[in-house]
Design an enzyme around this catalytic site. Structure first.
Site: not given
Length: 301
Positions: A135-137, A233
């Site tokens: 997962l993204d930050y 993203h």
């Protein structure tokens, strides 16, 4: 399939005839892994080493060296971990926002992988940390880790053929007037003019996202998004490309006074358990920052 775990070994109790080689291939083991299992005689049938062409019958006990020792890739970080699900093979945790799944530099140890390493050490597990997806930050939600080296290739394969269903909740700026399932099929590639950004590009990699509006109010819409592919993203780029930018997404849109991060949460994973073959549905409810906005859109949710 019934099983017994006695680290580092896994015993599978066979329920229908199958050759050892065929069983290994069903778990999508690589040729190298199968070769090493044979060469090192790291499997037995009813406590005896036999040829890999041997046909197993109902009731046979196939014992395999299935768990690897910790390789020290992620030094332990002993912060709290929000566990969604755990058994001998899998660990699903709720990733908070503003933390990487794995560190971008070995000197950094405050990643989710480091926290999982700390949890393994506290439990006395001598196993490496291996995540199945990322997962993204800023994104919160479920991340699945595999504890058993023997079953990881099967999970990786399930992910590659889209057999692991990943659902996200997101809040976008814009009004969606219907509740139909919509499909975005636009390739995604790197933005050559901005190192951190991705863009829709004809020369990019195939990327597919399904989305459906759950509720809409005051120019905000709550969407359920399902990923077919897992590009960097992906949801953020796809929704922005159709005029529905994610609330709080400073990289692809703008900051918001309602939330200090991208309002994206991975809330559900569905897959077939690699050993028990049970259909698994893991759910992780959104954190308060997203939940408060959801309830302002629809108080019944």
């Amino acid at each position: 399939m019934k099983y017994q775990v006695h680290y580092p070994y896994l015993t599978l109790i066979i329920d229908s005839p199958i050759s050892i080689e065929e069983l290994f291939l069903q778990f999508h083991l690589s040729k190298k892994t199968i070769h090493l299992l044979k060469q090192n005689k790291e499997y037995t049938v009813n406590q005896r080493y036999v040829s890999p062409s041997t046909i197993l019958i109902k009731g046979d006990k196939l014992t395999i060296k299935a768990f690897h020792q910790d390789d020290g890739m992620y030094p332990p970080n002993y912060q709290d971990l929000d566990i969604i699900y755990e058994d001998e093979f899998l660990l699903a945790v709720n990733k908070p926002p503003f933390i990487q799944v794995f560190p971008d530099d070995q000197k950094h140890t405050d990643s989710l992988a480091n926290r999982v390493s700390g949890y393994y050490h506290q439990c006395g597990y001598d196993i490496p940390v291996r995540f199945i997806h990322r997962l993204d930050y800023e994104t919160s939600g479920i991340v699945l880790f595999c504890k058993c080296a023997f079953v990881q290739p099967l999970l990786d394969y399930q992910l590659s053929i889209k057999a692991i269903k990943r659902d996200y909740l997101t809040i976008v700026e814009g009004t969606v007037l219907d509740h139909k399932v919509h499909y975005i099929n636009k390739p995604i590639g790197k933005n050559r003019h901005h190192n951190q950004k991705m863009i829709v590009a004809s020369a990019g990699k195939k990327a597919c996202t399904h989305y459906q509006c759950i509720a809409s109010k005051n120019h905000l819409s709550l969407l359920n998004c399902e990923l077919e592919t897992g590009r960097k993203h992906q949801i953020r780029v796809h929704l922005s490309s159709i005029g529905l930018p994610i609330l709080g997404d400073k990289l692809y849109h703008k900051a918001s006074p309602l939330i200090n991060r991208v309002s994206l949460h991975a809330y559900q994973l569905q897959f077939i358990h690699p050993i028990t073959k049970e259909k698994m549905t893991l759910v992780c409810h959104p954190p308060q920052d997203i939940l408060s906005i959801i309830r302002s859109i629809d108080p019944t949710l």
